[in-house]
Design a protein around this motif. Structure first.
Motif, PDB file in Angstrom:
ATOM      1  N   UNK A  80       0.826  -1.203   0.000  1.00 52.19           N
ATOM      2  CA  UNK A  80       0.000   0.000   0.000  1.00 52.19           C
ATOM      3  C   UNK A  80       0.860   1.254   0.000  1.00 52.19           C
ATOM      4  N   UNK A  81       1.853   1.296   0.887  1.00 56.71           N
ATOM      5  CA  UNK A  81       2.778   2.434   0.920  1.00 56.71           C
ATOM      6  C   UNK A  81       4.078   1.999   1.573  1.00 56.71           C
ATOM      7  N   UNK A  82       5.199   2.414   0.976  1.00 53.00           N
ATOM      8  CA  UNK A  82       6.513   2.049   1.490  1.00 53.00           C
ATOM      9  C   UNK A  82       7.384   3.289   1.622  1.00 53.00           C
ATOM     10  N   UNK A  83       8.264   3.274   2.611  1.00 58.07           N
ATOM     11  CA  UNK A  83       9.240   4.349   2.772  1.00 58.07           C
ATOM     12  C   UNK A  83      10.479   3.785   3.441  1.00 58.07           C
ATOM     13  N   UNK A  84      11.603   4.497   3.274  1.00 53.34           N
ATOM     14  CA  UNK A  84      12.872   3.966   3.753  1.00 53.34           C
ATOM     15  C   UNK A  84      13.863   5.102   3.965  1.00 53.34           C
ATOM     16  N   UNK A  85      14.969   4.793   4.611  1.00 51.98           N
ATOM     17  CA  UNK A  85      15.967   5.818   4.883  1.00 51.98           C
ATOM     18  C   UNK A  85      16.549   6.363   3.582  1.00 51.98           C
ATOM     19  N   UNK A  86      16.663   7.675   3.469  1.00 49.66           N
ATOM     20  CA  UNK A  86      17.254   8.261   2.256  1.00 49.66           C
ATOM     21  C   UNK A  86      18.779   8.306   2.308  1.00 49.66           C
ATOM     22  N   UNK A  87      19.354   7.804   3.390  1.00 48.24           N
ATOM     23  CA  UNK A  87      20.801   7.920   3.595  1.00 48.24           C
ATOM     24  C   UNK A  87      21.607   6.830   2.908  1.00 48.24           C
ATOM     25  N   UNK A  88      20.927   5.854   2.299  1.00 48.26           N
ATOM     26  CA  UNK A  88      21.635   4.728   1.697  1.00 48.26           C
ATOM     27  C   UNK A  88      21.208   4.545   0.238  1.00 48.26           C
ATOM     28  N   UNK A  89      21.489   5.527  -0.614  1.00 49.55           N
ATOM     29  CA  UNK A  89      21.019   5.439  -2.001  1.00 49.55           C
ATOM     30  C   UNK A  89      21.581   4.242  -2.764  1.00 49.55           C
ATOM     31  N   UNK A  90      22.786   3.788  -2.397  1.00 44.22           N
ATOM     32  CA  UNK A  90      23.391   2.658  -3.108  1.00 44.22           C
ATOM     33  C   UNK A  90      22.772   1.319  -2.726  1.00 44.22           C
ATOM     34  N   UNK A  91      21.961   1.311  -1.658  1.00 45.72           N
ATOM     35  CA  UNK A  91      21.374   0.044  -1.197  1.00 45.72           C
ATOM     36  C   UNK A  91      20.166  -0.389  -2.020  1.00 45.72           C
ATOM     37  N   UNK A  92      19.621   0.527  -2.833  1.00 43.33           N
ATOM     38  CA  UNK A  92      18.438   0.199  -3.658  1.00 43.33           C
ATOM     39  C   UNK A  92      17.317  -0.370  -2.793  1.00 43.33           C
ATOM     40  N   UNK A  93      17.013   0.331  -1.704  1.00 38.24           N
ATOM     41  CA  UNK A  93      16.049  -0.196  -0.736  1.00 38.24           C
ATOM     42  C   UNK A  93      14.647  -0.340  -1.313  1.00 38.24           C
ATOM     43  N   UNK A  94      14.223   0.585  -2.170  1.00 35.77           N
ATOM     44  CA  UNK A  94      12.901   0.464  -2.769  1.00 35.77           C
ATOM     45  C   UNK A  94      12.760  -0.816  -3.571  1.00 35.77           C
ATOM     46  N   UNK A  95      13.773  -1.087  -4.403  1.00 36.59           N
ATOM     47  CA  UNK A  95      13.783  -2.333  -5.175  1.00 36.59           C
ATOM     48  C   UNK A  95      13.844  -3.537  -4.252  1.00 36.59           C
TER      49      UNK A  95
END
Length: 273
Positions: A173-188
């Motif tokens: 429904x909705x996801x969010x994550x830390x913006x401090x780790x752009x290389x981690x590809x957390x959304x994917x």
């Protein structure tokens, strides 16, 4: 003996407003309230017809001159990770998953605010306060979970997904994550982990929300193998993403009354009193 039939869902249309995905376009949504004893059945039936949940509302794009927004899901059995997706799995292998009841916490809201302020400062949710956040998480009439991802070493909350459990899949429904780790590809990676959640529970699909060809915000969804979109009254496999980019000006959009008439509702099961 008296039989009471539940009231059939009533459908409404929002007033046109600027589209958040495609500049210069207007969006309009078809929606209905999600309430009562039959909420789970309605949510399951309409999710399979391209609707999405927001608190106690189910909605689907119904724009008068555009059909770019397509409800998307991943066929778990057909999914195969790409090389970059395999790297995302390895990068985040140290994170732990915990699924809980839909209950908002201060840590979640703090992470949510950092995520919005960094990535969506001009979005429609940018002004959401802690009470509105709690309502987004907690006001659900159906089976939902909050999936938290934590770095056990730092004891830090890294990512969160509000996830509905459907009869044929899980819906992010909705996801969010830390913006401090752009290389981690957390959304994917969160999507990849939800594919694992669906597989572990024998569910065939992961519902992703809307894929919008031509929108940089939504383009990443076409990177997943096994992607299907709801178009023309049914689910279609996306083998060539470019094939769907021509739907910005459909020759004829169905009138609202016809759209509603074509919606399949679950059986109305009487209750005995």
């Amino acid at each position: 003996m008296r039989h009471t039939l539940p009231i059939a869902p009533q459908f409404y249309v929002t007033a046109p407003q600027p589209c958040p995905y495609l500049e210069g376009r207007m969006e309009r949504k078809l929606f209905t309230a999600l309430q009562g004893e039959g909420a789970d059945r309605v949510n399951n039936a309409l999710s399979q017809q391209g609707f999405r949940r927001s608190q106690n509302v189910l909605y689907r794009p119904s724009c008068s001159d555009c059909a770019a927004c397509l409800s998307a899901r991943i066929d778990v059995a057909a999914f195969r990770p790409s090389k970059s997706q395999k790297r995302a799995v390895r990068r985040n292998a140290h994170l732990t998953r915990r699924a809980t009841s839909p209950w908002a916490t201060e840590d979640q809201y703090a992470l949510f605010r950092r995520y919005l302020d960094t990535r969506h400062a001009d979005g429609g949710m940018a002004d959401m306060d802690v009470f509105e956040f709690a309502a987004m998480i907690e006001e659900t009439p159906i089976r939902s979970r909050v999936v938290e991802y934590t770095d056990p070493g730092a004891q830090t909350l890294i990512a969160v997904s509000l996830t509905d459990v459907l009869e044929d899949g899980v819906s992010m429904v909705y996801s969010f994550y830390t913006p401090d780790l752009p290389q981690a590809s957390l959304g994917t990676w969160m999507i990849l982990d939800h594919i694992e959640i669906a597989r572990e529970n024998g569910l065939p699909y992961v519902y992703l929300g809307y894929w919008v060809p031509g929108s940089p915000k939504m383009g990443y969804k076409s990177n997943f193998a096994g992607l299907e979109v709801y178009s023309g009254g049914g689910w279609k496999r996306v083998s060539d993403p470019d094939a769907f980019s021509a739907a910005l000006h459909p020759a004829g959009t169905e009138p609202i009354a016809e759209q509603v008439a074509n919606i399949s509702l679950p059986d109305r099961r009487p209750t005995r009193a």
